[in-house]
Design an enzyme around this catalytic site. Structure first.
Site, mmCIF file in Angstrom:
data_model
loop_
_atom_site.group_PDB
_atom_site.id
_atom_site.type_symbol
_atom_site.label_atom_id
_atom_site.label_comp_id
_atom_site.label_asym_id
_atom_site.label_seq_id
_atom_site.Cartn_x
_atom_site.Cartn_y
_atom_site.Cartn_z
ATOM 1 N N ASP A 22 -16.353 8.823 -0.513
ATOM 2 C CA ASP A 22 -15.055 7.794 -0.490
ATOM 3 C C ASP A 22 -14.826 7.256 -1.804
ATOM 4 O O ASP A 22 -15.538 6.873 -2.618
ATOM 5 C CB ASP A 22 -15.941 6.528 0.310
ATOM 6 C CG ASP A 22 -16.816 6.926 1.676
ATOM 7 O OD1 ASP A 22 -16.634 8.113 1.939
ATOM 8 O OD2 ASP A 22 -17.309 5.856 2.134
HETATM 9 C C1 FRU Z 1 -18.048 6.924 4.879
HETATM 10 C C2 FRU Z 1 -19.505 6.703 4.603
HETATM 11 C C3 FRU Z 1 -19.555 4.986 4.483
HETATM 12 C C4 FRU Z 1 -20.685 4.745 3.523
HETATM 13 C C5 FRU Z 1 -20.553 5.774 2.531
HETATM 14 C C6 FRU Z 1 -21.939 6.707 2.228
HETATM 15 O O1 FRU Z 1 -17.638 8.212 4.535
HETATM 16 O O2 FRU Z 1 -20.368 6.855 5.651
HETATM 17 O O3 FRU Z 1 -19.620 4.470 5.726
HETATM 18 O O4 FRU Z 1 -20.742 3.543 2.869
HETATM 19 O O5 FRU Z 1 -19.813 6.979 3.263
HETATM 20 O O6 FRU Z 1 -21.688 7.646 1.113
#
Ligand code: FRU
Length: 545
Positions: A22
């Site tokens: 992300d």
């Molecule tokens: C989305 C997610 C978020 C989390 C992050 C962990 O892709 O699952 O909800 O904070 O990735 O890497």
């Protein structure tokens, strides 16, 4: 390189190596763009347990300078990972980060971090105060269903608000609201901002104001009933959706303007894009969106090339004139990468014909094509159930299945013998006295290798092709990528359709595989003179929720 093949994307943001997911805390601060991202410093897989915040800066959103990780697991409140979060610029101009920590017990908690020295232009060091976590997991939410704080905004009562993703059992995905005056003590609003029944966990909420339809600014505006967009990343389908609605900053509730059914949410993108996050860029008075494309194949392939995941090209987003849909366009800075320009006019593309565009061999191209489609009335009749699952239709009626009007489009990343190529194509159907345009990307031939991710992508685009004189314009950013395949990592539908493709070998061809009648197509290379003549905004047909 790996196996002698270029392995990195030229258009997309990537760290030097390893896994990323992300986008986190994007912001503009004191003349610099800061970009943070979920990063595994130790390898090419997600790496549950050690996720950190990678950090890079840029003056133009195109060229990036890598810095050390900004946040790494180090304290009891984030001992098992620093997960996604967002930046807020305070009224004095200094930034603050909110992020999810996976604490020593494995609970998801919300933490705050400040720059050690707010006058350091690079904001290299970040401090996590002792008083973290500022929001522990609430008693009614499961410990692993509570994460991804949004950028904070100020309500008329002078309190800050943030949105946090949570799952309410037997109900659905909730976007909770917390209020605070100091970023330290946070109080949950009894009602969620929005409750998505039957949608499961919705991650990475992003709530932002949209000004008047068609006005290309994303100025932070508020006030009771101001029009906002709520973006939600639906974990079950790994897809990003958004809803346009009215946000009431007294009650802290969000009411969709259209019907409130998750099956009618609009997709933010019709490709491989997830966990997107936007920020307001005051230097250009625009809202910019980042998204993660999980550009990975098997772990062994990823190990060979040494990385996994790219960030999509940043896009400017604003509300369409219809007040219902987001328009998107790659940030204008991307055009600074244009160098050699090739213009081509192909008067007629015959059925089955392929016209090679000479002069755009290489690893990167910014292609603008305008198709003029005559004789729409020959279009095949649309079966109503096709509207429900356009992506499957793209697969069933792949790029090599002839139709009456289409398929026509681009073949990119074609090998010399055409054994491998990725087709970006359109089909036009007739429904009563209207026409429906299907846009697809067919990855099935993007690699001859097995075990490679090669799905079809696609959607009906909400354009009145007849009113636009049968003209469709398409912008395609073609860039190098993985050695395992010649594939795309992002399909984005913009007001003028834009498609971002990743490739490891680039030959671009115009082609038409149509049984009846000849089409005409002209290509404008590397100019931006006509992108808005054919208006195509994305329409939603959600399945699988
Ligand atoms: C989305 C997610 C978020 C989390 C992050 C962990 O892709 O699952 O909800 O904070 O990735 O890497």
């Amino acid at each position: 390189t790996a196996g002698g093949v270029r392995t990195r994307s030229a258009y997309h943001f990537q760290p030097a190596k390893n896994w990323q997911n992300d986008p986190n805390g994007p912001m503009y601060h004191n003349g610099l763009y800061h970009f943070f991202y979920q990063y595994n410093p130790d390898g090419v897989t997600w790496g549950n347990g050690n996720l950190s915040w990678g950090h890079s800066v840029s003056v133009d959103l195109v060229n990036w300078f890598a810095l050390d990780a900004a946040l790494q697991p180090s304290r009891s409140f984030d001992a098992n990972g620093c997960w996604s979060g967002s930046a807020t610029i305070l009224p004095d101009g200094s930034p603050v980060m909110l992020y999810t920590g996976i604490d020593a017990r494995g609970d998801q908690v919300q933490n705050v971090a400040f720059p050690k020295n707010a006058s350091d232009p690079l904001l290299v060091e970040w401090v996590k105060p002792e008083y973290n976590p500022v929001i522990p997991v609430p008693a009614d939410i499961k410990r692993d269903d509570f994460r991804d704080p949004s950028t904070a905004w100020l309500g008329a009562d002078g309190l800050w608000r943030i949105a946090v993703a949570a799952r309410v059992h037997d109900v659905g995905g909730a976007t909770l609201i917390y209020r605070s005056k100091d970023f330290l003590r946070w109080e949950r609003n009894a009602d969620p901002l929005y409750l998505a029944h039957a949608a499961g966990m919705v991650e990475c909420p992003d709530l932002f104001p949209v000004s008047e339809p068609g006005v290309e600014v994303g100025l932070p505006a508020s006030g009771a009933g101001a029009r906002h967009v709520l973006k939600m990343s639906v974990m079950d389908t790994v897809q990003d959706y958004y809803v346009v609605g009215r946000y009431d900053d007294t009650a802290d509730t969000f009411v969709p303007e259209d019907d409130d059914d998750c099956r009618s949410w609009r997709r933010l993108d019709y490709g491989h894009v997830y966990a997107s996050k936007s920020f307001f860029d005051p230097s250009k008075n625009r809202r910019v969106l980042w998204g993660w494309a999980n550009e990975s194949d098997s772990v062994s392939d990823d190990l060979v090339r040494g990385w996994s995941g790219v960030q999509t090209v940043p896009r400017k987003i604003w509300l369409d004139e219809d007040g219902k849909q987001l328009r998107q366009w790659p940030v204008e800075e991307i055009e600074t990468l244009r160098s050699k320009r090739v213009n081509l006019l192909i008067p007629e593309v015959n059925a089955g014909g392929v016209n090679e565009i000479i002069g755009v061999m290489g690893t990167q191209a910014d292609v603008e094509v305008v198709f003029e489609v005559p004789a729409l009335e020959h279009a095949d009749v649309l079966e109503p159930n096709w509207l429900l699952d356009p992506q499957s239709l793209c697969g069933e009626k792949g790029a090599s299945v002839p139709g009456s009007v289409g398929p026509f489009g681009l073949l990119v990343m074609a090998s010399g013998d055409m054994q491998e190529h990725t087709a970006v194509f359109f089909r036009v159907f007739r429904q009563n006295d209207k026409y429906k345009v299907l846009m697809c990307t067919d990855l099935s031939r993007s690699s001859t290798r097995d075990g490679v991710y090669k799905p079809p992508y696609g959607a009906f685009v909400d354009m009145d092709i007849e009113a636009h004189g049968g003209i469709i314009s398409l912008r395609t950013l073609v860039s190098s990528s993985s050695p395992a395949r010649r594939s795309l990592n992002l399909l984005a539908l913009f007001h003028s359709i834009t498609l971002v493709i990743s490739t490891d070998r680039l030959t671009t061809r115009l082609w038409r595989a149509s049984a009846a009648g000849a089409g005409r197509a002209s290509r404008r290379g590397c100019t931006r003179s006509t992108p808005r003549t054919a208006t195509a905004t994305c329409t939603c047909s959600t399945t699988g929720l």
